[in-house]
Design a protein around this motif. Structure first.
Motif, PDB file in Angstrom:
ATOM      1  N   ASP A  57       0.877   4.780  14.158  1.00 29.61           N
ATOM      2  CA  ASP A  57      -0.443   4.172  13.992  1.00 29.61           C
ATOM      3  C   ASP A  57      -0.930   4.343  12.554  1.00 29.61           C
ATOM      4  O   ASP A  57      -1.996   4.949  12.302  1.00 29.61           O
ATOM      5  N   ILE A  58      -0.181   3.815  11.618  1.00 29.37           N
ATOM      6  CA  ILE A  58      -0.498   3.925  10.193  1.00 29.37           C
ATOM      7  C   ILE A  58      -1.190   2.659   9.725  1.00 29.37           C
ATOM      8  O   ILE A  58      -0.783   1.546  10.079  1.00 29.37           O
ATOM      9  N   ASN A  59      -2.226   2.851   8.940  1.00 21.94           N
ATOM     10  CA  ASN A  59      -2.966   1.715   8.389  1.00 21.94           C
ATOM     11  C   ASN A  59      -3.286   1.959   6.916  1.00 21.94           C
ATOM     12  O   ASN A  59      -3.416   3.109   6.478  1.00 21.94           O
ATOM     13  N   TYR A  60      -3.412   0.854   6.184  1.00 21.89           N
ATOM     14  CA  TYR A  60      -3.735   0.915   4.763  1.00 21.89           C
ATOM     15  C   TYR A  60      -4.833  -0.086   4.429  1.00 21.89           C
ATOM     16  O   TYR A  60      -4.917  -1.158   5.030  1.00 21.89           O
ATOM     17  N   ALA A  61      -5.633   0.268   3.444  1.00 24.74           N
ATOM     18  CA  ALA A  61      -6.562  -0.705   2.890  1.00 24.74           C
ATOM     19  C   ALA A  61      -5.766  -1.799   2.197  1.00 24.74           C
ATOM     20  O   ALA A  61      -4.679  -1.544   1.658  1.00 24.74           O
ATOM     21  N   ASP A  62      -6.273  -3.018   2.221  1.00 27.81           N
ATOM     22  CA  ASP A  62      -5.560  -4.142   1.601  1.00 27.81           C
ATOM     23  C   ASP A  62      -5.252  -3.868   0.131  1.00 27.81           C
ATOM     24  O   ASP A  62      -4.215  -4.288  -0.384  1.00 27.81           O
ATOM     25  N   SER A  63      -6.137  -3.157  -0.524  1.00 28.71           N
ATOM     26  CA  SER A  63      -6.001  -2.919  -1.964  1.00 28.71           C
ATOM     27  C   SER A  63      -4.824  -2.011  -2.323  1.00 28.71           C
ATOM     28  O   SER A  63      -4.400  -1.978  -3.480  1.00 28.71           O
ATOM     29  N   VAL A  64      -4.291  -1.280  -1.331  1.00 24.36           N
ATOM     30  CA  VAL A  64      -3.198  -0.346  -1.634  1.00 24.36           C
ATOM     31  C   VAL A  64      -1.919  -0.664  -0.873  1.00 24.36           C
ATOM     32  O   VAL A  64      -0.898   0.009  -1.075  1.00 24.36           O
ATOM     33  N   LYS A  65      -1.956  -1.666  -0.019  1.00 31.82           N
ATOM     34  CA  LYS A  65      -0.762  -2.015   0.761  1.00 31.82           C
ATOM     35  C   LYS A  65       0.415  -2.332  -0.155  1.00 31.82           C
ATOM     36  O   LYS A  65       0.275  -3.049  -1.141  1.00 31.82           O
ATOM     37  N   GLY A  66       1.567  -1.769   0.187  1.00 32.79           N
ATOM     38  CA  GLY A  66       2.760  -1.995  -0.603  1.00 32.79           C
ATOM     39  C   GLY A  66       2.903  -1.048  -1.771  1.00 32.79           C
ATOM     40  O   GLY A  66       3.963  -1.002  -2.417  1.00 32.79           O
ATOM     41  N   ARG A  67       1.847  -0.279  -2.069  1.00 35.38           N
ATOM     42  CA  ARG A  67       1.906   0.660  -3.203  1.00 35.38           C
ATOM     43  C   ARG A  67       1.777   2.116  -2.748  1.00 35.38           C
ATOM     44  O   ARG A  67       2.363   3.000  -3.371  1.00 35.38           O
ATOM     45  N   PHE A  68       1.005   2.348  -1.703  1.00 39.39           N
ATOM     46  CA  PHE A  68       0.747   3.704  -1.215  1.00 39.39           C
ATOM     47  C   PHE A  68       1.473   3.917   0.107  1.00 39.39           C
ATOM     48  O   PHE A  68       1.607   2.986   0.908  1.00 39.39           O
ATOM     49  N   THR A  69       1.901   5.162   0.331  1.00 38.02           N
ATOM     50  CA  THR A  69       2.547   5.530   1.593  1.00 38.02           C
ATOM     51  C   THR A  69       1.980   6.856   2.077  1.00 38.02           C
ATOM     52  O   THR A  69       2.003   7.841   1.344  1.00 38.02           O
ATOM     53  N   ILE A  70       1.492   6.849   3.304  1.00 36.74           N
ATOM     54  CA  ILE A  70       0.979   8.069   3.911  1.00 36.74           C
ATOM     55  C   ILE A  70       2.040   8.660   4.829  1.00 36.74           C
ATOM     56  O   ILE A  70       2.817   7.934   5.455  1.00 36.74           O
ATOM     57  N   TYR A  80       0.475  13.754   3.235  1.00 34.64           N
ATOM     58  CA  TYR A  80       0.772  13.308   1.892  1.00 34.64           C
ATOM     59  C   TYR A  80       0.313  11.869   1.672  1.00 34.64           C
ATOM     60  O   TYR A  80       0.226  11.076   2.606  1.00 34.64           O
ATOM     61  N   LEU A  81       0.055  11.560   0.423  1.00 31.56           N
ATOM     62  CA  LEU A  81      -0.196  10.178   0.036  1.00 31.56           C
ATOM     63  C   LEU A  81       0.605   9.913  -1.235  1.00 31.56           C
ATOM     64  O   LEU A  81       0.260  10.415  -2.305  1.00 31.56           O
ATOM     65  N   GLN A  82       1.682   9.168  -1.079  1.00 28.13           N
ATOM     66  CA  GLN A  82       2.488   8.772  -2.222  1.00 28.13           C
ATOM     67  C   GLN A  82       1.872   7.510  -2.813  1.00 28.13           C
ATOM     68  O   GLN A  82       1.729   6.504  -2.115  1.00 28.13           O
ATOM     69  N   MET A  83       1.530   7.579  -4.088  1.00 29.61           N
ATOM     70  CA  MET A  83       0.850   6.465  -4.743  1.00 29.61           C
ATOM     71  C   MET A  83       1.714   5.960  -5.887  1.00 29.61           C
ATOM     72  O   MET A  83       1.985   6.710  -6.843  1.00 29.61           O
ATOM     73  N   ASN A  84       2.174   4.739  -5.766  1.00 28.55           N
ATOM     74  CA  ASN A  84       3.014   4.115  -6.791  1.00 28.55           C
ATOM     75  C   ASN A  84       2.290   2.929  -7.417  1.00 28.55           C
ATOM     76  O   ASN A  84       1.305   2.427  -6.868  1.00 28.55           O
ATOM     77  N   SER A  85       2.799   2.484  -8.551  1.00 33.72           N
ATOM     78  CA  SER A  85       2.229   1.320  -9.246  1.00 33.72           C
ATOM     79  C   SER A  85       0.717   1.448  -9.382  1.00 33.72           C
ATOM     80  O   SER A  85      -0.033   0.518  -9.067  1.00 33.72           O
ATOM     81  N   LEU A  86       0.299   2.590  -9.833  1.00 37.94           N
ATOM     82  CA  LEU A  86      -1.136   2.869  -9.905  1.00 37.94           C
ATOM     83  C   LEU A  86      -1.837   1.961 -10.902  1.00 37.94           C
ATOM     84  O   LEU A  86      -1.272   1.589 -11.947  1.00 37.94           O
ATOM     85  N   LYS A  87      -3.070   1.611 -10.567  1.00 37.38           N
ATOM     86  CA  LYS A  87      -3.890   0.719 -11.382  1.00 37.38           C
ATOM     87  C   LYS A  87      -5.167   1.458 -11.806  1.00 37.38           C
ATOM     88  O   LYS A  87      -5.596   2.385 -11.113  1.00 37.38           O
ATOM     89  N   PRO A  88      -5.790   1.035 -12.877  1.00 40.12           N
ATOM     90  CA  PRO A  88      -7.051   1.674 -13.280  1.00 40.12           C
ATOM     91  C   PRO A  88      -8.094   1.682 -12.171  1.00 40.12           C
ATOM     92  O   PRO A  88      -8.874   2.634 -12.060  1.00 40.12           O
TER      93      PRO A  88
END
Length: 120
Positions: A57-70, A80-88
């Motif tokens: 039952d994992i969900n992501y905000a649209d703004s981080v989908k495809g970049r963050f992994t919980i 954990y929250l793995q955050m890739n392709s970080l933006k300002p």
């Protein structure tokens, strides 16, 4: 006494990665869903991602989908929250949350937050 302790924040350049960690103590994590929230200066706190008690039952905000992994490790009481392709626009204080509803009672725990700054 419950405690959620976030770590892993810092300063990173755009396009970089960070992994946030949340260590839980003082309660049985297996029964709780966990989430990551963030609050940028002048903005309201928003949900980033959440994960169910069993890891599904994992969900992501649209703004981080495809970049963050919980993810979570119940044996280690870690989330954990793995955050890739970080933006300002990912710059914010990130908070760990643990939540559970038992009958009419809701249990809702928060950490103190960790600062993530994405800047060149």
């Amino acid at each position: 006494q419950y405690r959620l302790e976030e770590s892993g924040g810092g300063l990173v350049q755009p396009g970089g990665s960070l992994r946030l960690s949340c260590l839980a103590s003082g309660f049985t994590v297996d029964y709780y869903a966990f989430g990551w929230f963030r609050q940028a200066p002048g903005k309201e706190r928003e949900g980033v991602s959440c994960i169910g008690s069993s890891g599904g039952d994992i969900n992501y905000a649209d703004s981080v989908k495809g970049r963050f992994t919980i993810s979570r490790d119940n044996a280690k009481k870690m989330v954990y929250l793995q955050m890739n392709s970080l933006k300002p626009e990912d710059t914010a204080v990130y908070y760990c949350n643990a939540a559970r509803t038992s009958g009419a009672v809701r249990y809702d725990y928060w950490g103190q937050g960790t600062q993530v700054t994405v800047s060149s």
